[in-house]
Design a protein around this motif. Structure first.
Motif, PDB file in Angstrom:
ATOM      1  N   GLU A  22      45.050 -46.570  53.045  1.00 10.31           N
ATOM      2  CA  GLU A  22      43.706 -46.074  53.353  1.00 10.31           C
ATOM      3  C   GLU A  22      43.585 -44.570  53.110  1.00 10.31           C
ATOM      4  N   GLU A  23      44.629 -43.826  53.432  1.00 14.71           N
ATOM      5  CA  GLU A  23      44.625 -42.388  53.176  1.00 14.71           C
ATOM      6  C   GLU A  23      44.548 -42.107  51.671  1.00 14.71           C
ATOM      7  N   ALA A  24      45.291 -42.886  50.891  1.00 17.16           N
ATOM      8  CA  ALA A  24      45.269 -42.724  49.428  1.00 17.16           C
ATOM      9  C   ALA A  24      43.899 -43.083  48.865  1.00 17.16           C
ATOM     10  N   ARG A  25      43.327 -44.167  49.358  1.00 14.93           N
ATOM     11  CA  ARG A  25      41.995 -44.579  48.886  1.00 14.93           C
ATOM     12  C   ARG A  25      40.956 -43.509  49.218  1.00 14.93           C
ATOM     13  N   SER A  26      41.040 -42.942  50.404  1.00 18.80           N
ATOM     14  CA  SER A  26      40.119 -41.884  50.806  1.00 18.80           C
ATOM     15  C   SER A  26      40.275 -40.660  49.908  1.00 18.80           C
ATOM     16  N   ARG A  51      42.778 -32.783  35.542  1.00 13.52           N
ATOM     17  CA  ARG A  51      43.110 -32.266  36.872  1.00 13.52           C
ATOM     18  C   ARG A  51      44.388 -32.922  37.398  1.00 13.52           C
ATOM     19  N   LYS A  52      45.151 -32.162  38.159  1.00 16.66           N
ATOM     20  CA  LYS A  52      46.348 -32.676  38.827  1.00 16.66           C
ATOM     21  C   LYS A  52      46.023 -32.884  40.299  1.00 16.66           C
ATOM     22  N   VAL A  53      46.710 -33.838  40.905  1.00 11.18           N
ATOM     23  CA  VAL A  53      46.555 -34.089  42.332  1.00 11.18           C
ATOM     24  C   VAL A  53      47.948 -34.242  42.941  1.00 11.18           C
ATOM     25  N   ARG A  54      48.100 -33.749  44.170  1.00 13.45           N
ATOM     26  CA  ARG A  54      49.354 -33.909  44.895  1.00 13.45           C
ATOM     27  C   ARG A  54      49.068 -34.790  46.106  1.00 13.45           C
ATOM     28  N   PHE A  55      49.913 -35.831  46.256  1.00 16.39           N
ATOM     29  CA  PHE A  55      49.772 -36.741  47.390  1.00 16.39           C
ATOM     30  C   PHE A  55      51.154 -37.246  47.759  1.00 16.39           C
ATOM     31  N   LYS A  56      51.506 -37.098  49.009  1.00 17.44           N
ATOM     32  CA  LYS A  56      52.793 -37.579  49.539  1.00 17.44           C
ATOM     33  C   LYS A  56      53.980 -37.181  48.666  1.00 17.44           C
ATOM     34  N   GLU A  57      54.098 -35.869  48.466  1.00 17.79           N
ATOM     35  CA  GLU A  57      55.252 -35.290  47.763  1.00 17.79           C
ATOM     36  C   GLU A  57      55.295 -35.548  46.259  1.00 17.79           C
ATOM     37  N   ARG A  58      54.226 -36.045  45.676  1.00 20.77           N
ATOM     38  CA  ARG A  58      54.232 -36.321  44.239  1.00 20.77           C
ATOM     39  C   ARG A  58      52.980 -35.742  43.607  1.00 20.77           C
ATOM     40  N   GLN A  59      53.148 -35.106  42.451  1.00 23.43           N
ATOM     41  CA  GLN A  59      52.014 -34.589  41.689  1.00 23.43           C
ATOM     42  C   GLN A  59      51.858 -35.409  40.426  1.00 23.43           C
ATOM     43  N   ILE A  66      43.829 -42.011  40.651  1.00 22.89           N
ATOM     44  CA  ILE A  66      42.591 -42.746  40.924  1.00 22.89           C
ATOM     45  C   ILE A  66      42.653 -44.159  40.353  1.00 22.89           C
ATOM     46  N   CYS A  67      43.089 -44.305  39.120  1.00 19.15           N
ATOM     47  CA  CYS A  67      43.162 -45.615  38.479  1.00 19.15           C
ATOM     48  C   CYS A  67      44.066 -46.557  39.272  1.00 19.15           C
ATOM     49  N   CYS A  68      45.239 -46.094  39.626  1.00 20.42           N
ATOM     50  CA  CYS A  68      46.200 -46.950  40.328  1.00 20.42           C
ATOM     51  C   CYS A  68      45.758 -47.263  41.752  1.00 20.42           C
ATOM     52  N   ILE A  69      45.274 -46.269  42.476  1.00 19.55           N
ATOM     53  CA  ILE A  69      44.869 -46.471  43.860  1.00 19.55           C
ATOM     54  C   ILE A  69      43.624 -47.353  43.941  1.00 19.55           C
ATOM     55  N   GLN A  70      42.608 -47.063  43.134  1.00 20.49           N
ATOM     56  CA  GLN A  70      41.368 -47.842  43.194  1.00 20.49           C
ATOM     57  C   GLN A  70      41.576 -49.301  42.768  1.00 20.49           C
ATOM     58  N   ASN A  71      42.494 -49.532  41.836  1.00 23.26           N
ATOM     59  CA  ASN A  71      42.747 -50.894  41.355  1.00 23.26           C
ATOM     60  C   ASN A  71      43.944 -51.547  42.043  1.00 23.26           C
ATOM     61  N   GLU A  72      44.553 -50.825  42.984  1.00 20.62           N
ATOM     62  CA  GLU A  72      45.741 -51.300  43.699  1.00 20.62           C
ATOM     63  C   GLU A  72      46.817 -51.796  42.738  1.00 20.62           C
ATOM     64  N   VAL A  73      47.132 -50.938  41.770  1.00 21.39           N
ATOM     65  CA  VAL A  73      48.111 -51.265  40.736  1.00 21.39           C
ATOM     66  C   VAL A  73      49.346 -50.400  40.925  1.00 21.39           C
ATOM     67  N   VAL A  74      50.507 -51.056  40.951  1.00 18.22           N
ATOM     68  CA  VAL A  74      51.776 -50.341  41.011  1.00 18.22           C
ATOM     69  C   VAL A  74      52.192 -50.083  39.573  1.00 18.22           C
ATOM     70  N   SER A  75      52.163 -48.821  39.164  1.00 18.96           N
ATOM     71  CA  SER A  75      52.474 -48.508  37.772  1.00 18.96           C
ATOM     72  C   SER A  75      53.875 -47.929  37.653  1.00 18.96           C
ATOM     73  N   SER A  76      54.477 -48.179  36.521  1.00 14.95           N
ATOM     74  CA  SER A  76      55.802 -47.636  36.246  1.00 14.95           C
ATOM     75  C   SER A  76      55.658 -46.362  35.417  1.00 14.95           C
ATOM     76  N   PHE A  77      56.780 -45.719  35.200  1.00 16.12           N
ATOM     77  CA  PHE A  77      56.798 -44.515  34.380  1.00 16.12           C
ATOM     78  C   PHE A  77      56.291 -44.811  32.966  1.00 16.12           C
ATOM     79  N   ASP A  78      56.570 -46.009  32.462  1.00 14.83           N
ATOM     80  CA  ASP A  78      56.194 -46.377  31.098  1.00 14.83           C
ATOM     81  C   ASP A  78      54.712 -46.703  30.932  1.00 14.83           C
ATOM     82  N   ASP A  79      54.021 -46.982  32.020  1.00 11.49           N
ATOM     83  CA  ASP A  79      52.590 -47.292  31.938  1.00 11.49           C
ATOM     84  C   ASP A  79      51.791 -46.011  31.721  1.00 11.49           C
TER      85      ASP A  79
END
Length: 121
Positions: A22-26, A51-59, A66-79
């Motif tokens: 919920e925090e990520a979605r917000s 633009r860059k964003v920092r959330f929970k120790e990751r930039q 936004i793409c991953c959080i809004q679509n609830e997609v777990v992406s890998s480094f290769d995506d």
């Protein structure tokens, strides 16, 4: 037992969805609301580059977050996140989709040959 390798990106997104969804979605929604809507339907960041964003120790780029959080997609480094509008400053979730590097390269070639088809957005 079958072993599946999960890179650091996958592990991070899995932890975020499990513990901070919920925090990520917000945060993602607040980033989108800070953007400016263009006549093409893009929502652009006020920055000159992506633009860059920092959330929970990751930039990371805001469009990826936004793409991953809004679509609830777990992406890998290769995506990669494909901008269907060919605008790297765009953070409109409707213009973003996860794909492979090959698909992203094909998007670039299609854009060079035909431009953006705004009807598909």
């Amino acid at each position: 037992m079958e072993f599946e390798y999960a890179d650091a990106s996958k592990q991070w997104f899995e932890a975020v969805f499990k513990e901070h969804k919920e925090e990520a979605r917000s945060r993602a929604l607040s980033l989108v609301s800070e953007g400016t809507k263009t006549v093409t339907g893009c929502i652009e960041t006020p920055t000159k580059e992506a633009r860059k964003v920092r959330f929970k120790e990751r930039q990371m780029p805001a469009y990826r977050f936004i793409c991953c959080i809004q679509n609830e997609v777990v992406s890998s480094f290769d995506d990669v996140v494909r901008h269907r509008c060919n605008n790297r400053r765009c953070i409109n979730p409707e213009h973003l989709e996860l794909g492979s590097r090959g698909e992203n390269l094909q998007d670039e070639r299609d854009f060079a040959a035909h431009g953006v088809d705004y009807d598909i957005l």
